[in-house]
Scaffold this motif. Structure first.
Motif, PDB file in Angstrom:
ATOM      1  N   GLN A 176      42.561  28.864  42.710  1.00 13.14           N
ATOM      2  CA  GLN A 176      43.162  29.431  43.923  1.00 13.14           C
ATOM      3  C   GLN A 176      44.495  30.121  43.621  1.00 13.14           C
ATOM      4  O   GLN A 176      44.885  31.061  44.309  1.00 13.14           O
ATOM      5  CB  GLN A 176      43.389  28.333  44.955  1.00 13.14           C
ATOM      6  CG  GLN A 176      42.126  27.708  45.511  1.00 13.14           C
ATOM      7  CD  GLN A 176      42.443  26.618  46.520  1.00 13.14           C
ATOM      8  OE1 GLN A 176      43.287  26.780  47.407  1.00 13.14           O
ATOM      9  NE2 GLN A 176      41.787  25.481  46.386  1.00 13.14           N
ATOM     10  N   MET A 177      45.184  29.658  42.598  1.00 14.56           N
ATOM     11  CA  MET A 177      46.486  30.211  42.237  1.00 14.56           C
ATOM     12  C   MET A 177      46.383  31.410  41.313  1.00 14.56           C
ATOM     13  O   MET A 177      47.318  32.213  41.224  1.00 14.56           O
ATOM     14  CB  MET A 177      47.317  29.137  41.508  1.00 14.56           C
ATOM     15  CG  MET A 177      47.710  27.952  42.354  1.00 14.56           C
ATOM     16  SD  MET A 177      48.189  26.499  41.338  1.00 14.56           S
ATOM     17  CE  MET A 177      49.291  27.246  40.140  1.00 14.56           C
ATOM     18  N   ALA A 178      45.273  31.529  40.602  1.00 10.47           N
ATOM     19  CA  ALA A 178      45.153  32.525  39.536  1.00 10.47           C
ATOM     20  C   ALA A 178      45.155  33.949  40.084  1.00 10.47           C
ATOM     21  O   ALA A 178      44.620  34.213  41.154  1.00 10.47           O
ATOM     22  CB  ALA A 178      43.881  32.294  38.729  1.00 10.47           C
ATOM     23  N   PRO A 179      45.748  34.883  39.334  1.00  2.84           N
ATOM     24  CA  PRO A 179      45.741  36.290  39.765  1.00  2.84           C
ATOM     25  C   PRO A 179      44.363  36.904  39.597  1.00  2.84           C
ATOM     26  O   PRO A 179      43.600  36.524  38.717  1.00  2.84           O
ATOM     27  CB  PRO A 179      46.749  36.946  38.821  1.00  2.84           C
ATOM     28  CG  PRO A 179      46.741  36.080  37.600  1.00  2.84           C
ATOM     29  CD  PRO A 179      46.498  34.682  38.093  1.00  2.84           C
ATOM     30  N   GLY A 180      44.031  37.857  40.474  1.00  2.00           N
ATOM     31  CA  GLY A 180      42.751  38.551  40.351  1.00  2.00           C
ATOM     32  C   GLY A 180      41.583  37.593  40.419  1.00  2.00           C
ATOM     33  O   GLY A 180      41.564  36.666  41.228  1.00  2.00           O
ATOM     34  N   ARG A 194      40.202  50.538  47.912  1.00  2.00           N
ATOM     35  CA  ARG A 194      40.786  50.937  46.624  1.00  2.00           C
ATOM     36  C   ARG A 194      41.865  49.950  46.181  1.00  2.00           C
ATOM     37  O   ARG A 194      41.927  49.554  45.018  1.00  2.00           O
ATOM     38  CB  ARG A 194      41.396  52.341  46.710  1.00  2.00           C
ATOM     39  CG  ARG A 194      40.432  53.468  47.026  1.00  2.00           C
ATOM     40  CD  ARG A 194      39.375  53.667  45.954  1.00  2.00           C
ATOM     41  NE  ARG A 194      38.677  54.922  46.054  1.00  2.00           N
ATOM     42  CZ  ARG A 194      37.779  55.266  46.978  1.00  2.00           C
ATOM     43  NH1 ARG A 194      37.492  54.420  47.945  1.00  2.00           N
ATOM     44  NH2 ARG A 194      37.173  56.432  46.944  1.00  2.00           N
ATOM     45  N   LEU A 195      42.710  49.552  47.132  1.00  2.00           N
ATOM     46  CA  LEU A 195      43.813  48.649  46.801  1.00  2.00           C
ATOM     47  C   LEU A 195      43.307  47.240  46.483  1.00  2.00           C
ATOM     48  O   LEU A 195      43.834  46.571  45.581  1.00  2.00           O
ATOM     49  CB  LEU A 195      44.819  48.607  47.948  1.00  2.00           C
ATOM     50  CG  LEU A 195      45.546  49.929  48.225  1.00  2.00           C
ATOM     51  CD1 LEU A 195      46.423  49.799  49.460  1.00  2.00           C
ATOM     52  CD2 LEU A 195      46.386  50.348  47.014  1.00  2.00           C
ATOM     53  N   THR A 196      42.307  46.785  47.203  1.00  3.15           N
ATOM     54  CA  THR A 196      41.729  45.471  46.936  1.00  3.15           C
ATOM     55  C   THR A 196      41.119  45.434  45.543  1.00  3.15           C
ATOM     56  O   THR A 196      41.281  44.463  44.799  1.00  3.15           O
ATOM     57  CB  THR A 196      40.660  45.124  47.982  1.00  3.15           C
ATOM     58  OG1 THR A 196      41.267  45.089  49.285  1.00  3.15           O
ATOM     59  CG2 THR A 196      40.024  43.772  47.692  1.00  3.15           C
ATOM     60  N   ALA A 197      40.408  46.502  45.176  1.00  6.83           N
ATOM     61  CA  ALA A 197      39.819  46.591  43.840  1.00  6.83           C
ATOM     62  C   ALA A 197      40.918  46.612  42.777  1.00  6.83           C
ATOM     63  O   ALA A 197      40.785  45.997  41.712  1.00  6.83           O
ATOM     64  CB  ALA A 197      38.953  47.835  43.721  1.00  6.83           C
ATOM     65  N   LEU A 198      42.021  47.279  43.078  1.00  4.22           N
ATOM     66  CA  LEU A 198      43.121  47.389  42.116  1.00  4.22           C
ATOM     67  C   LEU A 198      43.740  46.041  41.807  1.00  4.22           C
ATOM     68  O   LEU A 198      43.946  45.690  40.639  1.00  4.22           O
ATOM     69  CB  LEU A 198      44.189  48.344  42.663  1.00  4.22           C
ATOM     70  CG  LEU A 198      45.475  48.480  41.842  1.00  4.22           C
ATOM     71  CD1 LEU A 198      45.167  48.992  40.442  1.00  4.22           C
ATOM     72  CD2 LEU A 198      46.458  49.409  42.550  1.00  4.22           C
ATOM     73  N   VAL A 199      44.042  45.257  42.832  1.00  2.00           N
ATOM     74  CA  VAL A 199      44.740  43.988  42.598  1.00  2.00           C
ATOM     75  C   VAL A 199      43.833  42.924  41.991  1.00  2.00           C
ATOM     76  O   VAL A 199      44.322  41.914  41.480  1.00  2.00           O
ATOM     77  CB  VAL A 199      45.375  43.446  43.892  1.00  2.00           C
ATOM     78  CG1 VAL A 199      46.387  44.429  44.438  1.00  2.00           C
ATOM     79  CG2 VAL A 199      44.323  43.117  44.928  1.00  2.00           C
ATOM     80  N   SER A 200      42.523  43.133  42.008  1.00  2.00           N
ATOM     81  CA  SER A 200      41.618  42.158  41.401  1.00  2.00           C
ATOM     82  C   SER A 200      41.352  42.457  39.933  1.00  2.00           C
ATOM     83  O   SER A 200      40.704  41.681  39.243  1.00  2.00           O
ATOM     84  CB  SER A 200      40.290  42.110  42.166  1.00  2.00           C
ATOM     85  OG  SER A 200      39.583  43.332  42.028  1.00  2.00           O
ATOM     86  N   ARG A 213      50.623  44.692  50.079  1.00  4.05           N
ATOM     87  CA  ARG A 213      51.062  43.308  50.243  1.00  4.05           C
ATOM     88  C   ARG A 213      49.960  42.458  50.885  1.00  4.05           C
ATOM     89  O   ARG A 213      49.803  41.291  50.548  1.00  4.05           O
ATOM     90  CB  ARG A 213      52.331  43.247  51.098  1.00  4.05           C
ATOM     91  CG  ARG A 213      53.612  43.609  50.338  1.00  4.05           C
ATOM     92  CD  ARG A 213      54.827  43.247  51.133  1.00  4.05           C
ATOM     93  NE  ARG A 213      54.977  44.070  52.329  1.00  4.05           N
ATOM     94  CZ  ARG A 213      55.641  45.203  52.372  1.00  4.05           C
ATOM     95  NH1 ARG A 213      56.223  45.680  51.296  1.00  4.05           N
ATOM     96  NH2 ARG A 213      55.726  45.901  53.492  1.00  4.05           N
ATOM     97  N   ASN A 214      49.214  43.051  51.782  1.00  5.74           N
ATOM     98  CA  ASN A 214      48.157  42.305  52.471  1.00  5.74           C
ATOM     99  C   ASN A 214      46.985  41.957  51.553  1.00  5.74           C
ATOM    100  O   ASN A 214      46.179  41.080  51.876  1.00  5.74           O
ATOM    101  CB  ASN A 214      47.625  43.105  53.666  1.00  5.74           C
ATOM    102  CG  ASN A 214      48.616  43.173  54.804  1.00  5.74           C
ATOM    103  OD1 ASN A 214      49.471  42.289  54.943  1.00  5.74           O
ATOM    104  ND2 ASN A 214      48.537  44.217  55.610  1.00  5.74           N
ATOM    105  N   THR A 215      46.868  42.660  50.439  1.00  2.00           N
ATOM    106  CA  THR A 215      45.761  42.393  49.528  1.00  2.00           C
ATOM    107  C   THR A 215      46.070  41.281  48.540  1.00  2.00           C
ATOM    108  O   THR A 215      45.158  40.745  47.921  1.00  2.00           O
ATOM    109  CB  THR A 215      45.378  43.665  48.713  1.00  2.00           C
ATOM    110  OG1 THR A 215      46.490  44.054  47.911  1.00  2.00           O
ATOM    111  CG2 THR A 215      45.016  44.795  49.655  1.00  2.00           C
ATOM    112  N   PHE A 216      47.366  40.930  48.363  1.00  2.00           N
ATOM    113  CA  PHE A 216      47.720  39.884  47.394  1.00  2.00           C
ATOM    114  C   PHE A 216      47.356  38.509  47.929  1.00  2.00           C
ATOM    115  O   PHE A 216      47.437  38.258  49.109  1.00  2.00           O
ATOM    116  CB  PHE A 216      49.217  39.937  47.072  1.00  2.00           C
ATOM    117  CG  PHE A 216      49.598  41.095  46.195  1.00  2.00           C
ATOM    118  CD1 PHE A 216      49.110  41.202  44.904  1.00  2.00           C
ATOM    119  CD2 PHE A 216      50.435  42.091  46.677  1.00  2.00           C
ATOM    120  CE1 PHE A 216      49.467  42.268  44.093  1.00  2.00           C
ATOM    121  CE2 PHE A 216      50.796  43.168  45.877  1.00  2.00           C
ATOM    122  CZ  PHE A 216      50.307  43.249  44.582  1.00  2.00           C
TER     123      PHE A 216
END
Length: 243
Positions: A54-58, A193-199, A240-243
């Motif tokens: 749950q804490m991990a990035p992407g 696009r942004l959701t794909a980017l942060v993952s 910010r909403n995608t993080f």
């Protein structure tokens, strides 16, 4: 490497881990007995991993290199160094096999006063110790901790540097495209696009781009279209909403 926010464990799991810790302390466990206890604690390990994910990035990215899918629960202070820390929640991080087993292993450098020299992304701000050079994909040390962290995890190994360079190119294109879609009122497409980017792997690249975009010299380092995107308040809000 990016900052990681540590979450609070559910009460039952926290108690089980605490009980395990007290048992190791009471028996004055050495590293061998602590390893056996950890190997047998399948229920506790499963719970710890679920919380770390749950804490991990992407998508379950390694908390050290930010590239590979994380498969291991790493003991920040190794069991060989502090057996009684085997079950401590604050001592657990999610790592890939390369960083955990191939690079770090049981290495845990300390300074002359005994303080840890490795950066713990849940306790420290990696940006204070490490500077990412976007053009090369390599880290430069800002502090002794940063230097030790680069060396122990081999953070500038070829595959990682190349991955960061590619992540920079992808982020450049994705941000410009998302910015254009937002200006056209195509909000859902921009969000995709942004959701794909942060993952994607190497979240540190996007973080460094955001940092640089706020500097007076931003256009000397980043493409002007990227600077325009990263200084657009609507895009930043969506990001910010995608993080």
């Amino acid at each position: 490497m990016i900052p990681i926010k540590r979450i609070t464990l559910e009460e039952k799991l926290a108690k089980r881990l605490m009980d395990r810790t007290y048992a190791l302390m009471a028996s004055k466990a050495d590293s061998q007995s602590a390893r056996k206890a950890w190997a047998a604690a399948s229920k506790e390990k499963r719970g710890v991993r679920e919380h770390l994910v749950q804490m991990a990035p992407g998508i379950e990215r390694c908390m050290y290199c930010g590239d590979n899918r994380a498969t291991d629960i790493d003991h920040f202070e190794p069991i060989s160094d502090r057996p009684c820390g085997t079950f401590e929640w604050l001592n657990h991080l999610l790592a890939c096999g390369s960083c955990n087993s191939n690079e770090k292993r049981d290495r845990f450098p300390r300074d002359d006063e005994g303080n840890p020299l490795l950066v713990d992304p849940t306790q420290d701000d990696p940006g204070l110790h490490l500077r990412l050079i976007l053009a090369t994909g390599e880290y430069r040390a800002r502090t002794l901790q940063g230097n030790a962290t680069i060396k122990v995890f081999n953070l500038n190994r070829g595959d990682l540097a190349m991955g960061r360079r590619r992540a920079y190119q992808m982020a450049d294109a994705a941000l410009c495209r998302a910015h254009g879609l937002l200006r056209q009122g195509r909000i859902e497409e921009a969000r995709e696009r942004l959701t794909a980017l942060v993952s994607q792997p190497h979240a540190s690249v996007l973080q460094e781009m955001l940092r640089l975009s706020s500097l007076p010299t931003a256009k000397d380092i980043l493409d002007s279209e990227v600077v325009a995107a990263l200084t657009d308040q609507d895009l930043l809000a969506e990001l910010r909403n995608t993080f």
